[in-house]
Design a protein around this motif. Structure first.
Motif, PDB file in Angstrom:
ATOM      1  N   UNK A  83       0.860  -1.390  -0.073  1.00 58.89           N
ATOM      2  CA  UNK A  83       0.047  -0.028  -0.153  1.00 58.89           C
ATOM      3  C   UNK A  83       0.957   1.275   0.055  1.00 58.89           C
ATOM      4  N   UNK A  84       1.960   1.175   0.648  1.00 60.35           N
ATOM      5  CA  UNK A  84       2.910   2.348   0.657  1.00 60.35           C
ATOM      6  C   UNK A  84       3.696   2.665  -0.455  1.00 60.35           C
ATOM      7  N   UNK A  85       4.325   1.188  -0.967  1.00 60.35           N
ATOM      8  CA  UNK A  85       5.216   1.435  -2.017  1.00 60.35           C
ATOM      9  C   UNK A  85       4.932   0.978  -3.368  1.00 60.35           C
ATOM     10  N   UNK A  86       4.169  -0.023  -3.204  1.00 59.21           N
ATOM     11  CA  UNK A  86       3.599  -0.743  -4.558  1.00 59.21           C
ATOM     12  C   UNK A  86       4.233  -1.866  -4.974  1.00 59.21           C
ATOM     13  N   UNK A  87       5.164  -2.205  -3.905  1.00 56.10           N
ATOM     14  CA  UNK A  87       6.244  -3.249  -3.921  1.00 56.10           C
ATOM     15  C   UNK A  87       5.518  -4.462  -3.281  1.00 56.10           C
ATOM     16  N   UNK A  88       5.814  -5.681  -3.318  1.00 53.80           N
ATOM     17  CA  UNK A  88       5.356  -6.831  -2.754  1.00 53.80           C
ATOM     18  C   UNK A  88       6.255  -6.967  -1.543  1.00 53.80           C
ATOM     19  N   UNK A  89       5.494  -7.670  -0.629  1.00 52.47           N
ATOM     20  CA  UNK A  89       6.122  -7.793   0.698  1.00 52.47           C
ATOM     21  C   UNK A  89       7.309  -8.699   0.514  1.00 52.47           C
ATOM     22  N   UNK A  90       8.238  -8.138   1.347  1.00 52.55           N
ATOM     23  CA  UNK A  90       9.795  -9.080   1.201  1.00 52.55           C
ATOM     24  C   UNK A  90       9.569 -10.390   2.005  1.00 52.55           C
ATOM     25  N   UNK A  91      10.359 -11.536   1.287  1.00 51.34           N
ATOM     26  CA  UNK A  91      10.305 -12.730   1.813  1.00 51.34           C
ATOM     27  C   UNK A  91      11.249 -12.810   3.017  1.00 51.34           C
ATOM     28  N   UNK A  92      10.525 -12.792   4.198  1.00 51.21           N
ATOM     29  CA  UNK A  92      11.363 -12.735   5.471  1.00 51.21           C
ATOM     30  C   UNK A  92      12.190 -13.910   5.820  1.00 51.21           C
ATOM     31  N   UNK A  93      11.994 -15.076   5.349  1.00 46.14           N
ATOM     32  CA  UNK A  93      12.591 -16.424   5.544  1.00 46.14           C
ATOM     33  C   UNK A  93      13.690 -16.698   4.574  1.00 46.14           C
ATOM     34  N   UNK A  94      14.055 -15.603   3.622  1.00 44.47           N
ATOM     35  CA  UNK A  94      15.002 -16.129   2.804  1.00 44.47           C
ATOM     36  C   UNK A  94      16.378 -15.945   3.467  1.00 44.47           C
ATOM     37  N   UNK A  95      17.383 -16.740   3.094  1.00 44.68           N
ATOM     38  CA  UNK A  95      18.531 -16.746   3.770  1.00 44.68           C
ATOM     39  C   UNK A  95      19.486 -15.485   3.642  1.00 44.68           C
ATOM     40  N   UNK A  96      19.099 -14.719   2.620  1.00 44.90           N
ATOM     41  CA  UNK A  96      19.811 -13.286   2.753  1.00 44.90           C
ATOM     42  C   UNK A  96      19.192 -12.170   3.253  1.00 44.90           C
ATOM     43  N   UNK A  97      17.978 -12.526   3.854  1.00 47.38           N
ATOM     44  CA  UNK A  97      17.184 -11.295   4.313  1.00 47.38           C
ATOM     45  C   UNK A  97      17.981 -10.647   5.618  1.00 47.38           C
ATOM     46  N   UNK A  98      18.721 -11.600   6.486  1.00 47.87           N
ATOM     47  CA  UNK A  98      19.418 -10.721   7.627  1.00 47.87           C
ATOM     48  C   UNK A  98      20.635  -9.923   6.783  1.00 47.87           C
ATOM     49  N   UNK A  99      21.098 -10.297   5.975  1.00 49.81           N
ATOM     50  CA  UNK A  99      22.164  -9.668   5.257  1.00 49.81           C
ATOM     51  C   UNK A  99      21.435  -8.317   4.703  1.00 49.81           C
ATOM     52  N   UNK A 100      20.421  -8.351   4.122  1.00 52.14           N
ATOM     53  CA  UNK A 100      19.740  -7.333   3.421  1.00 52.14           C
ATOM     54  C   UNK A 100      19.230  -6.219   4.449  1.00 52.14           C
ATOM     55  N   UNK A 101      18.840  -6.768   5.664  1.00 48.30           N
ATOM     56  CA  UNK A 101      18.606  -5.889   6.762  1.00 48.30           C
ATOM     57  C   UNK A 101      19.819  -4.890   7.255  1.00 48.30           C
ATOM     58  N   UNK A 102      20.978  -5.546   7.197  1.00 50.86           N
ATOM     59  CA  UNK A 102      22.012  -4.852   7.368  1.00 50.86           C
ATOM     60  C   UNK A 102      22.738  -3.684   6.666  1.00 50.86           C
ATOM     61  N   UNK A 103      22.371  -4.349   5.415  1.00 44.26           N
ATOM     62  CA  UNK A 103      22.540  -3.224   4.278  1.00 44.26           C
ATOM     63  C   UNK A 103      21.983  -2.081   4.532  1.00 44.26           C
ATOM     64  N   UNK A 104      20.644  -2.150   4.780  1.00 48.01           N
ATOM     65  CA  UNK A 104      19.649  -0.977   4.919  1.00 48.01           C
ATOM     66  C   UNK A 104      20.230  -0.293   6.100  1.00 48.01           C
TER      67      UNK A 104
END
Length: 246
Positions: A83-104
């Motif tokens: 609703x806010x971004x027009x993008x789909x919900x991220x897959x929180x269970x992906x192996x790379x998600x923790x890395x993605x969070x820290x990049x943010x």
């Protein structure tokens, strides 16, 4: 506020800028929210944890932000909804998600320090793509968030790719923000082969613990200084933070 029994939230220009940031990073944690709100408030450093919580709660009330605690991640993950971004919900269970969070979180720290941040765009399809690209005053940092050490031959290939990019741009640097184990492996890579050729333009800092918590200085010496010489010590200083040196 409440109008006619309906909870109404005014979305401000600052909120819209937060969603623009979410379109780039997709998912973050409360540290990222605190640094980014500080940036948009025009202050140096983070807002308080309470202020960050209030912002997330306010946006959650109207379905613009969602959050969850995931066992393999440190703390609470936060993301902007479709609703806010027009993008789909991220897959929180992906192996790379923790890395993605820290990049943010790293991107929010760079932005708070007055740098720009974008996704890295490698010149050629087979070039190594960094986790992010930061720019300020004509200096460009290719930023890598390194939580686990890679094999030596993998670092050889990555550093060879970085060497070609640095050869083409004298104002470009490479920054590795690492756990202690990963930083050790990167420094070994910089002491041999193509790594030796660019070691003077690579910054290595031990700033994360194994769970992804930031344990380095809030502002590692020289990291955000666009006027600093583009050189560093390969030997790890006692505090575990690489520094630009002459």
């Amino acid at each position: 506020m409440v109008l006619g029994g309906v909870f109404v939230v005014d979305v401000t220009a600052r909120d819209e800028q937060m969603f623009d940031w979410f379109r780039m990073v997709r998912v973050t944690n409360m540290d990222g929210i605190r640094w980014m709100l500080g940036t948009l408030n025009g202050t140096v450093g983070q807002v308080s944890a309470r202020n960050a919580f209030l912002w997330v709660a306010r946006m959650s009330e109207v379905g613009l932000v969602d959050r969850a605690r995931i066992p393999q991640a440190r703390g609470t993950m936060v993301w902007a909804t479709p609703k806010a971004t027009g993008m789909r919900r991220p897959d929180l269970l992906r192996q790379t998600t923790r890395h993605e969070v820290l990049v943010s979180v790293v991107s929010a720290r760079y932005l708070n320090a007055g740098w720009g941040w974008s996704r890295d765009t490698a010149r050629r399809e087979f070039d190594h793509q960094a986790d992010g690209a930061a720019a300020r005053q004509g200096v460009f940092d290719l930023v890598e968030v390194e939580l686990t050490a890679k094999r030596n031959n993998r670092y050889r290939d990555i550093l060879r790719s970085f060497r070609e990019r640095l050869d083409a741009d004298p104002e470009m640097r490479v920054v590795y923000l690492c756990t202690a184990d990963a930083a050790r492996a990167v420094r070994i890579g910089l002491a041999r082969g193509p790594g030796q050729d660019i070691a003077s333009r690579v910054y290595v800092a031990d700033v994360f613990d194994r769970s992804g918590g930031w344990v380095g200085p809030e502002y590692p010496p020289g990291l955000f200084d666009a006027t600093a010489p583009t050189a560093q010590t390969i030997e790890s200083p006692s505090e575990g933070v690489g520094m630009w040196t002459r």
